[in-house]
Scaffold this active site. Structure first.
Site, PDB file in Angstrom:
ATOM      1  N   GLY A 111       0.994  -1.246  -0.128  1.00 22.61           N
ATOM      2  CA  GLY A 111      -0.024   0.047   0.111  1.00 22.61           C
ATOM      3  C   GLY A 111       0.979   1.194   0.198  1.00 22.61           C
ATOM      4  N   LYS A 112       0.274   2.529  -0.079  1.00 24.97           N
ATOM      5  CA  LYS A 112       0.868   3.542   0.195  1.00 24.97           C
ATOM      6  C   LYS A 112      -0.147   4.754  -0.093  1.00 24.97           C
ATOM      7  CE  LYS A 112       5.534   4.588  -0.908  1.00 24.97           C
ATOM      8  NZ  LYS A 112       6.543   3.596  -0.617  1.00 24.97           N
TER       9      LYS A 112
END
Ligand code: GLU
Length: 424
Positions: A111-112
């Site tokens: 994720g980011k």
């Protein structure tokens, strides 16, 4: 105040990530359904926050959160705060995190997050307010079983401390129930050695590469592009092991000394003045000259897509250690592979940060306390054993390290999908 500037590299990172995964799917002969499943992000959030700061002004910032994949565990990855971050950039980086966590063998997905604002324009209180507004805005997408943020470009341990406080404060509790964020200050449940973990991991992969390629560390000439958390720690760690750092740069400027820079003095200068510019221990050079410096090892440790088909032919390093995420475009990668450059790919080279984030996650979950030695030992062991696995496949398949790293990472995610089962 609103930040809307687009950076040049935003789409490059997503394109590079897509290129890498499509190539890997081809090499592994994955079927189109599985390929689609591993390419498309699971969830993309785009939002805007408008917190008021003490002078009465409102800050307007676009924010993004992407959970690319959670087959192997909660989505993991940092929060990037820059003036030009976009949803595409965050998506590409989230995808890279899926492969990074898989390759380094931690039970996380990828994720980011992104906050589009130039942190250099913010006073500490304003930044805290922006971070808290971000946390409140995306609160329902953050959690120990959902998405666990960490620092990335433009964010640091204090910001992570504010996120943790924001979560526990809104729950009316002293601490949150579990690990909601990593890379926190040690006093707030962070882990010793997390700040240095990415840079130390980069240095560990360079040492491993030198062993395999029969290169001696004393006399090894290293150039470092980017002297933030990753670049400076990599430079200090590799210099401590006997290498000579001949060139370094950051956004303020570059410095060169053929006999070797005094990296400790350089780091002191940067801490005192805020940048490399004006360092007396070297000759002033440009950022481009650092990338093209006469050296054995180049560590690009700043932004994405800094080595392209334009400058790749002029790169003189024999080893490239990707401290940054996606510093090479696919075209540059091809040119450098053809030249026989040994490239330690980002998902291996800079995975030390997320590996120690995993140690922080387990430490907090178990209310344990790890010592610096334990963290260092586990980091070094995991980086070198993972390097060896990637190198072994590289030897067997006669292919670049990036291909081997991606093959191993994607295979593990596909195994995860198949082990879970394909039914809803
Ligand atoms: N931002 C770092 C990365 O790109 C660390 C992510 C983490 O620790 O979750 O790998």
């Amino acid at each position: 105040m609103v930040q809307t500037t687009e950076s040049n590299n935003v789409d490059g990172i997503l394109q590079t990530a897509l290129w890498n995964v499509q190539q890997t799917a081809g090499r592994l002969g994955l079927n189109p359904d599985i390929t689609r499943r591993i390419v498309e992000p699971a969830e993309q959030i785009r939002s805007v926050i408008h917190p008021q700061v003490p002078n009465g002004e409102m800050l307007h910032a676009h924010v993004f959160l992407v959970r690319h994949n959670d087959v192997l565990g909660p989505s993991k990855g940092g929060i990037r705060m820059t003036a030009g971050v976009t949803l595409n950039e965050v998506t590409g980086l989230a995808m890279e995190m899926t492969w990074k966590t898989s390759l380094i063998g931690v039970p996380f997905g990828g994720g980011k997050a992104g906050i589009r604002y130039d942190p250099a324009l913010l006073k500490p209180t304003e930044k805290e307010i922006l971070i808290r507004a971000f946390t409140r805005g995306v609160r329902r997408h953050i959690g120990p079983e959902v998405y666990v943020p960490a620092p990335d470009m433009g964010t640091n341990d204090s910001d992570m401390g504010h996120i943790r406080d924001c979560v526990s404060y809104s729950d009316g509790k002293s601490i949150p129930a579990g690990c909601f964020v990593t890379g926190k200050p040690v006093v707030l449940g962070g882990i010793v050695g997390r700040r240095e973990a990415t840079g130390n991991g980069v240095a560990a992969t360079i040492v491993a590469a030198c062993e395999r390629l029969n290169k001696k560390l004393p006399g090894l000439r290293v150039a470092v592009q980017g002297f933030g958390n990753v670049g400076s720690v990599s430079a200090l760690a590799i210099a401590e092991k006997g290498a000579t750092v001949v060139a370094a740069s950051d956004i303020t400027g570059g410095t060169y000394c053929a006999e070797g820079l005094d990296v400790v003095k350089l780091a002191d200068h940067v801490a005192k003045t805020g940048g490399i510019k004006g360092f007396a221990g070297g000759k002033e050079i440009t950022n481009a000259q650092v990338l093209e410096a006469d050296c054995d090892v180049l560590i690009p440790a700043a932004g994405g897509s800094v080595i392209t088909e334009e400058n790749a032919p002029r790169i003189r390093a024999k080893i490239i250690a990707e401290g940054a995420n996606a510093p090479l475009t696919p075209q540059a990668d091809e040119i450098l592979n053809a030249k026989g450059v040994f490239i330690i790919p980002d998902i291996l080279c800079n995975a030390g940060g997320v590996f120690v984030s995993y140690l922080e996650y387990t430490q907090e979950t178990q209310r344990d306390q790890m010592t610096r030695d334990e963290v260092q030992q586990r980091l070094y062991h995991r980086m070198t054993t993972t390097f060896d696995r990637v190198y072994e496949r590289t030897q067997q398949k006669h292919q670049p390290m990036r291909h081997s790293a991606m093959d191993l990472a994607v295979t593990r995610v596909v195994d995860g999908i198949q082990s879970r089962g394909l039914l809803p």
